[in-house]
Design an enzyme around this catalytic site. Structure first.
Site, PDB file in Angstrom:
ATOM      1  N   ARG A 162      15.691 -16.176   4.705  1.00 34.26           N
ATOM      2  CA  ARG A 162      14.862 -15.474   3.719  1.00 34.26           C
ATOM      3  C   ARG A 162      14.773 -13.983   4.042  1.00 34.26           C
ATOM      4  NH1 ARG A 162       8.803 -17.504   2.477  1.00 34.26           N
ATOM      5  NH2 ARG A 162       8.461 -16.628   4.559  1.00 34.26           N
ATOM      6  N   ARG A 164       9.653  12.902   1.418  1.00 35.57           N
ATOM      7  CA  ARG A 164       9.211  12.097   0.278  1.00 35.57           C
ATOM      8  C   ARG A 164      10.011  12.405  -0.980  1.00 35.57           C
ATOM      9  NH1 ARG A 164       5.736  11.639  -4.051  1.00 35.57           N
ATOM     10  NH2 ARG A 164       4.640   9.625  -4.183  1.00 35.57           N
ATOM     11  N   LYS A 172      10.226 -10.739  -0.246  1.00 37.63           N
ATOM     12  CA  LYS A 172       9.040 -10.664   0.617  1.00 37.63           C
ATOM     13  C   LYS A 172       8.829  -9.210   1.055  1.00 37.63           C
ATOM     14  CE  LYS A 172       6.768 -13.308   4.290  1.00 37.63           C
ATOM     15  NZ  LYS A 172       5.707 -13.921   3.460  1.00 37.63           N
ATOM     16  N   GLU A 218       1.110 -18.909  -7.657  1.00 36.23           N
ATOM     17  CA  GLU A 218       0.981 -19.253  -6.235  1.00 36.23           C
ATOM     18  C   GLU A 218      -0.335 -18.704  -5.727  1.00 36.23           C
ATOM     19  OE1 GLU A 218       4.135 -17.319  -4.032  1.00 36.23           O
ATOM     20  OE2 GLU A 218       3.962 -15.506  -5.231  1.00 36.23           O
TER      21      GLU A 218
END
Length: 283
Positions: A51, A99, A147, A179
């Site tokens: 994963r 940035r 994730k 979920e």
């Protein structure tokens, strides 16, 4: 003081620093994985690694630590911190650059760090009483299958649950459960079928969920991977969540309504016991 891993070095946690220009800090441009540790060993190791690699590939984050390198980092942290039971958190960001919404130039080194957290997993007292949850609208971004560290909304919902005097939140699109804030949601119907949301971009493909579904099928239980509503969950015989840190955790109340008899379900607790036994047996 804990020893942590940062960009190839093992250092005391107080000496670990990350640039203010790191994209994980500025843009939540990072992925992570949490590995559970029982008896000093990682549970579901291969599935967590797969994963992690998938998340990195989906985000197109280049990284140098791979394969056995990840294993080395985790094993060293567990040993140096004498971790018997708890978790290892591992994060990889796209690295530090001035940035800019555009990704930094190819070759910018990623920021990689990891640390351990000692905590009770197998003997979590919540398993004896069960979780009380509330439901709230799911307002996260659309790629929940990756994730990433974009966890602000989940954090806000956990705080809302705390303010409401319950344990956590199940997120829903309309009346359909996606979920939990950091768990996969499951129910057991009156017919004894285990139902959990099918994988897709709407939710994270849970590693613990995968193992629990295997255990359920091996025991002869019918498994249905499909959507289910809040009302169906409230009317189920049992409900539970799965996650790396909670394993299989019973849910006994949803939005103030008792699930089943309002106690941790027999089937749920059997799945929890079987998962822990399998995790320890795999060692």
């Amino acid at each position: 003081m804990r020893t942590v891993y940062l960009n190839g070095a093992y250092v005391a946690e107080g000496d670990a620093t990350v640039s203010i220009f790191d994209r994980g800090l500025l843009f939540a441009d990072a992925v992570y994985e949490v590995f559970s540790v029982l008896d000093g060993r990682i549970i579901d190791h291969a599935a967590h690694m797969a994963r992690l690699e998938r998340s990195l590939a989906e985000m197109k984050i280049a990284h140098e630590v791979a394969g056995a390198g990840w294993d080395d980092v985790l094993a060293t942290l567990i040993a140096r911190n004498a971790l018997v039971e708890g978790t290892v958190y591992l994060q990889v960001s796209r690295g530090a650059a001035d940035r800019d919404f555009l990704f930094p130039a190819p070759g910018t080194p990623p920021t990689v760090f990891a640390f351990t957290q000692a905590r009770k997993l197998a003997d979590n007292p919540m398993a004896e009483r069960g979780m009380r949850i509330i439901t709230r609208p799911d307002r996260r971004w659309g790629r929940r299958d990756i994730k990433t560290v974009q966890l602000l909304y989940a954090s806000m919902m956990k705080m809302e649950a705390k303010a409401a005097g319950v344990d956590d939140v199940w997120l829903a699109e309309g009346d359909v459960i996606t979920e939990g804030t950091s768990q996969n949601a499951c129910i057991i119907t009156r017919e004894g079928h285990l139902v959990t949301r099918d994988n897709g971009q709407a939710l994270l493909p849970g590693v613990t969920r995968l193992s629990v579904l295997d255990i359920a099928r091996e025991s002869g239980m019918t498994v249905e991977e499909r959507s289910f509503t809040i009302v169906e969950a409230q009317g189920a015989a049992e409900a539970f969540v799965t996650s790396a840190s909670l394993f299989v955790m019973p849910v006994v109340e949803i939005d103030g309504l008792a699930v089943g008899d309002g106690l941790p379900g027999v089937e749920t607790m059997a799945l929890r016991k079987a998962y822990i036994e399998r995790a320890r047996g795999a060692h």
